[in-house]
Design a protein around this motif. Structure first.
Motif, short mmCIF file in Angstrom:
data_model
loop_
_atom_site.label_atom_id
_atom_site.label_comp_id
_atom_site.label_asym_id
_atom_site.label_seq_id
_atom_site.Cartn_x
_atom_site.Cartn_y
_atom_site.Cartn_z
N SER A 155 17.22 77.52 55.67
CA SER A 155 15.47 77.25 55.68
C SER A 155 15.23 76.17 54.72
O SER A 155 14.34 75.29 55.05
CB SER A 155 15.06 78.55 55.29
OG SER A 155 15.03 79.66 55.96
N THR A 156 16.08 75.97 53.81
CA THR A 156 15.60 74.66 52.70
C THR A 156 16.17 73.51 53.64
O THR A 156 15.30 72.61 53.64
CB THR A 156 16.81 74.80 51.45
OG1 THR A 156 16.48 76.04 50.89
CG2 THR A 156 16.53 73.91 50.69
N LEU A 157 17.01 73.30 54.15
CA LEU A 157 17.27 72.17 55.23
C LEU A 157 16.42 71.96 56.29
O LEU A 157 15.92 70.84 56.52
CB LEU A 157 18.70 72.39 55.72
CG LEU A 157 20.20 72.38 54.86
CD1 LEU A 157 21.25 72.72 55.47
CD2 LEU A 157 20.15 70.96 53.91
N LEU A 158 16.05 73.11 56.83
CA LEU A 158 14.97 73.03 57.68
C LEU A 158 13.60 72.46 57.36
O LEU A 158 13.07 71.69 57.86
CB LEU A 158 14.70 74.04 58.61
CG LEU A 158 16.01 74.73 59.64
CD1 LEU A 158 15.72 76.02 60.21
CD2 LEU A 158 16.31 73.55 60.59
N GLU A 159 13.34 72.80 56.22
CA GLU A 159 12.02 72.51 55.54
C GLU A 159 12.12 71.15 54.88
O GLU A 159 11.02 70.44 55.12
CB GLU A 159 11.51 73.34 54.33
CG GLU A 159 11.13 74.73 54.67
CD GLU A 159 9.81 74.56 55.53
OE1 GLU A 159 9.05 73.87 55.16
OE2 GLU A 159 9.89 75.70 56.46
N PHE A 160 13.32 70.84 54.53
CA PHE A 160 13.35 69.37 54.06
C PHE A 160 13.26 68.43 55.22
O PHE A 160 12.88 67.20 55.13
CB PHE A 160 14.60 68.89 53.28
CG PHE A 160 14.53 69.42 51.85
CD1 PHE A 160 13.36 68.99 51.18
CD2 PHE A 160 15.53 70.04 51.10
CE1 PHE A 160 13.21 69.31 49.78
CE2 PHE A 160 15.47 70.55 49.99
CZ PHE A 160 14.38 70.26 48.94
N ARG A 161 13.81 68.66 56.60
CA ARG A 161 13.70 67.67 57.57
C ARG A 161 12.43 67.91 58.39
O ARG A 161 12.01 66.73 58.71
CB ARG A 161 14.82 68.22 58.67
CG ARG A 161 16.13 67.82 58.23
CD ARG A 161 17.19 68.41 59.12
NE ARG A 161 18.47 68.31 58.92
CZ ARG A 161 19.80 68.71 59.53
NH1 ARG A 161 19.55 69.24 60.23
NH2 ARG A 161 20.71 68.49 58.84
N HIS A 162 12.05 68.93 58.47
CA HIS A 162 10.52 69.18 59.30
C HIS A 162 9.48 69.65 58.57
O HIS A 162 8.31 69.59 59.35
CB HIS A 162 10.95 69.91 60.37
CG HIS A 162 12.03 69.72 61.27
ND1 HIS A 162 12.26 68.53 62.11
CD2 HIS A 162 13.35 70.27 61.39
CE1 HIS A 162 13.41 68.35 62.63
NE2 HIS A 162 14.21 69.38 62.11
N GLY A 163 9.61 70.18 57.26
CA GLY A 163 8.30 70.88 56.99
C GLY A 163 7.77 69.98 55.36
O GLY A 163 8.33 68.97 55.14
N PRO A 164 7.07 70.66 54.84
CA PRO A 164 6.60 69.92 53.69
C PRO A 164 7.67 69.96 52.66
O PRO A 164 8.38 70.99 52.39
CB PRO A 164 5.14 70.79 53.16
CG PRO A 164 5.37 72.09 53.96
CD PRO A 164 6.22 72.01 55.13
N LEU A 165 7.55 68.81 51.78
CA LEU A 165 8.58 68.85 50.52
C LEU A 165 8.46 70.23 49.62
O LEU A 165 9.58 70.65 49.25
CB LEU A 165 8.38 67.49 50.12
CG LEU A 165 9.48 67.11 49.13
CD1 LEU A 165 10.70 67.08 49.74
CD2 LEU A 165 9.16 65.74 48.41
N TRP A 166 7.40 70.42 49.40
CA TRP A 166 7.18 71.44 48.33
C TRP A 166 7.85 72.91 48.85
O TRP A 166 8.23 73.55 47.93
CB TRP A 166 5.53 71.82 47.89
CG TRP A 166 5.03 72.31 49.12
CD1 TRP A 166 4.07 71.61 49.84
CD2 TRP A 166 4.78 73.65 49.49
NE1 TRP A 166 3.58 72.40 50.81
CE2 TRP A 166 3.70 73.72 50.54
CE3 TRP A 166 5.24 74.87 48.81
CZ2 TRP A 166 3.44 74.97 51.24
CZ3 TRP A 166 4.69 75.99 49.70
CH2 TRP A 166 3.79 76.08 50.53
N ALA A 167 7.73 73.31 50.13
CA ALA A 167 8.41 74.23 50.83
C ALA A 167 9.94 74.21 50.72
O ALA A 167 10.50 75.18 50.50
CB ALA A 167 8.06 74.62 52.06
N GLY A 168 10.37 72.84 50.76
CA GLY A 168 11.85 72.87 50.72
C GLY A 168 12.36 73.18 49.22
O GLY A 168 13.39 74.02 49.10
N PHE A 169 11.66 72.74 48.21
CA PHE A 169 12.10 72.89 46.95
C PHE A 169 11.65 74.54 46.52
O PHE A 169 12.56 74.98 45.98
CB PHE A 169 11.06 72.17 46.04
CG PHE A 169 11.61 70.75 45.85
CD1 PHE A 169 12.77 70.49 45.34
CD2 PHE A 169 10.74 69.66 46.11
CE1 PHE A 169 13.15 69.01 45.46
CE2 PHE A 169 11.08 68.36 46.18
CZ PHE A 169 12.49 68.00 45.71
#
Length: 123
Positions: free
Chosen positions: A22-36
Motif C-alpha cells: 500500500s505504501t508503494l501504491l500511495e507513493f505512485r498514485h496517491g498523496p505523499l502524506w498517505a505514503g509516509f
C-alpha cells in the motif's frame, strides 16, 4: 517459539507486507502524506515480531536449568528460577519507583521517591 507465536509472527509479517505494498501504491498514485503514513504503519508489525522473539528468548533463558558447577558456580540455583529468571525479576523491580507505587497501582509515591509528583494544596 510455540505454534501460536509463529502463527502470530507470520500474520504480522503478512500485514506488514500488505502495508508496504500500500505504501508503494500511495507513493505512485496517491498523496505523499498517505505514503509516509503507510510506511510508518508497515513498521509496527515488524516491531511486534521482534518483541515476540525477544520475549521468547527471555522465557527460554529463564527456563534453562543451571547445573552445579555451571555458569552460576557450584551449588548455584537450578531449575526455572535460575539466573535468567533472576535477571527478569531484577529488571522489573528496577523499573518500579517505590513500594507505595506498587501497592497503589501506580497512583501514589513514597515521600523519598524521585518520581513523586507534588500535590496541589488547592481544594
Amino acid at each position: 517459539m510455540n505454534r501460536s507465536g509463529r502463527l502470530l509472527s507470520v500474520l504480522c509479517l503478512a500485514t506488514s507486507g500488505g502495508l508496504a505494498w500500500s505504501t508503494l501504491l500511495e507513493f505512485r498514485h496517491g498523496p505523499l502524506w498517505a505514503g509516509f503514513l503507510f510506511a510508518a504503519a508497515s513498521l509496527v508489525p515488524v516491531i511486534g515480531v521482534v518483541r515476540e522473539s525477544v520475549v521468547t528468548d527471555l522465557c527460554r533463558a529463564a527456563a534453562e536449568p543451571c547445573v552445579p558447577g555451571g555458569p552460576s558456580g557450584p551449588g548455584g540455583p537450578s531449575g526455572p528460577s535460575g539466573p535468567g529468571a533472576d535477571a527478569i525479576v531484577r529488571e522489573e523491580l528496577d523499573g518500579a519507583c517505590c513500594e507505595r507505587w506498587w501497592t497503589s497501582l501506580g497512583s501514589d509515591h513514597d515521600a523519598t521517591c524521585r518520581h513523586r509528583v507534588p500535590r496541589s494544596s488547592a481544594a
